[in-house]
Design an enzyme around this catalytic site. Structure first.
Site, PDB file in Angstrom:
ATOM      1  N   ALA A  21      23.200  -0.866  19.303  1.00  0.00           N
ATOM      2  CA  ALA A  21      23.554   0.156  18.326  1.00  0.00           C
ATOM      3  C   ALA A  21      22.425   0.257  17.296  1.00  0.00           C
ATOM      4  CB  ALA A  21      24.855  -0.226  17.634  1.00  0.00           C
ATOM      5  N   GLN A  64      22.467  -0.261  14.182  1.00  0.00           N
ATOM      6  CA  GLN A  64      22.470  -1.408  13.273  1.00  0.00           C
ATOM      7  C   GLN A  64      22.569  -2.730  14.050  1.00  0.00           C
ATOM      8  OE1 GLN A  64      21.804  -1.872  10.150  1.00  0.00           O
ATOM      9  NE2 GLN A  64      21.408   0.298   9.806  1.00  0.00           N
ATOM     10  N   SER A  65      22.014  -2.771  15.246  1.00  0.00           N
ATOM     11  CA  SER A  65      22.106  -3.983  16.070  1.00  0.00           C
ATOM     12  C   SER A  65      21.388  -5.168  15.425  1.00  0.00           C
ATOM     13  CB  SER A  65      21.481  -3.694  17.441  1.00  0.00           C
ATOM     14  OG  SER A  65      21.312  -4.907  18.157  1.00  0.00           O
ATOM     15  N   ASN A  66      22.139  -6.238  15.208  1.00  0.00           N
ATOM     16  CA  ASN A  66      21.541  -7.488  14.721  1.00  0.00           C
ATOM     17  C   ASN A  66      20.718  -8.131  15.824  1.00  0.00           C
ATOM     18  OD1 ASN A  66      22.970  -7.644  12.077  1.00  0.00           O
ATOM     19  ND2 ASN A  66      24.764  -7.673  13.419  1.00  0.00           N
ATOM     20  N   ALA A 112      19.040  -6.609  18.155  1.00  0.00           N
ATOM     21  CA  ALA A 112      17.747  -5.927  18.274  1.00  0.00           C
ATOM     22  C   ALA A 112      16.796  -6.406  17.175  1.00  0.00           C
ATOM     23  CB  ALA A 112      17.951  -4.413  18.191  1.00  0.00           C
TER      24      ALA A 112
END
Ligand SMILES: *Cc1c(COP(=O)(O)O)cnc(C)c1O
Length: 331
Positions: A73, A75-77, A79
């Site tokens: 997503a 806001q992927s942590n 990533a």
């Protein structure tokens, strides 16, 4: 069971602290609550993905990779931490994220850009569209003589989950040292790697703790199905045959609200309650929802005074800054 032989790159600060949350516990009039601080794993502001990436990137290095591709997503942590880990190893990271370019990059997307990751924003919510982009990228890179390593969403493979088997054993050792037996571990669950590892740790060590996943988005049946599959793969990674039946996987999807990434009133209450009783920051996407679940289960007396609950803080705090409109006003 074997873990020591797995190739690994050191990325996470381990062991993470196990913190007594006595003011929160007193405020709720409920069970003893301990918080496992995996928001403090380091790696560009912490979270559960740091542990998984140690093993995933260990495999990548063993395979001679020089570029990492992952999906998530906006806001992927996962990533963001992949971007940081790739930098630490001198590699590039390509992040295929779902969403449209926002007016202002905030939270994890801001950090992705600071880390110099190549961000491909794809305006879709369909997993197959994102995976198509990933496959095309990998083919193109391979054609140019590069060695891409692909990490699926959340790093939730059998190998990624092995890191949470290890983390579970770390927590049980900390509890033993304190002379405490936990009745339950409560945590945010989505792609299922964390829950698979913790569930396996609890079963394997016969700790007697139930592992309760609070979904941050998907229906409980989806998370459960992921967990049963990952536990099987995890067994293969550590050279054991592990089988978990769907009825042994405990997932609540009652606290999702409108959907993934949309905080509920309970999420906002939980974030403020934990901040104001313990000085600990939760996040609006995962841990705030998981804590809203724990608070509700305490109010319903599912967890009562006299019991002990370990709340696993899985990180995600940078996303707070992408939710200033929800959280930033006066009470
Ligand atoms: C990814 C993530 C989770 C969910 O963990 P899974 O292993 O994907 O189920 C929970 N909390 C935070 C902060 C995360 O980034």
């Amino acid at each position: 069971m074997q873990l020591g032989h797995l190739p690994r790159v050191p990325l996470a600060v381990r062991p993470t602290p196990l913190q007594e949350a006595s003011r929160l516990s007193a405020y709720l009039g409920g069970p003893r609550i301990l918080i496992k601080r995996d928001d403090l794993t380091g790696l560009a502001l912490g979270g559960n993905k740091a542990r998984k990436l140690e093993l995933l990137l260990g495999e990548a290095r063993a395979q001679g990779a020089d570029v990492i591709i992952t999906v998530g997503a906006m806001q992927s942590n996962h990533a963001r931490m992949t971007a940081a880990a790739a930098r630490l190893l001198g590699w590039e990271a390509i992040l295929v994220l779902s969403g449209e370019e926002p007016a202002e990059a905030q939270g994890n997307l801001l950090l992705d850009r600071i880390l110099g990751a190549e961000v491909r924003l794809i305006n879709t919510t369909e997993e197959y569209v994102l995976m198509g982009v990933v496959q095309d990228l990998a083919r193109e890179l391979t054609g140019r003589g590069r060695r891409p390593y692909l990490i699926p969403r959340g790093g939730s493979t059998g190998l990624g989950a092995a890191a949470y088997l290890e983390a579970g054993l770390e927590a049980f050792a900390q509890l033993n040292a304190l002379g405490v037996r936990a009745d339950a571990i409560v945590h945010a669950s989505t792609s299922g790697g964390t829950q698979s590892g913790l569930l396996t740790a609890a079963k394997w060590s016969r700790a007697g703790a139930s592992v309760v996943g609070i979904s941050a988005g998907p229906p409980a049946a989806t998370v459960t199905q992921r967990v049963t599959g990952i536990v099987r793969d995890l067994g293969r990674v550590v050279g054991t045959e592990w089988e978990v039946h769907p009825e042994d996987v405990l997932v609540y999807d009652d606290y999702v609200g409108e959907g993934y990434g949309i905080p509920t009133l309970g999420t906002i209450e939980a974030i403020k309650m934990v901040a104001r009783t313990e000085g600990i920051l939760l996040d609006p996407v995962y841990t705030g929802k998981a804590m809203a679940g724990l608070i509700d289960l305490v109010r319903r007396r599912t967890f009562a005074r006299g019991q002990t609950v370990l709340f696993w803080h899985t990180g995600g705090v940078p996303a707070l800054f992408a939710h200033a409109q929800t959280l930033g006003g006066p009470d």
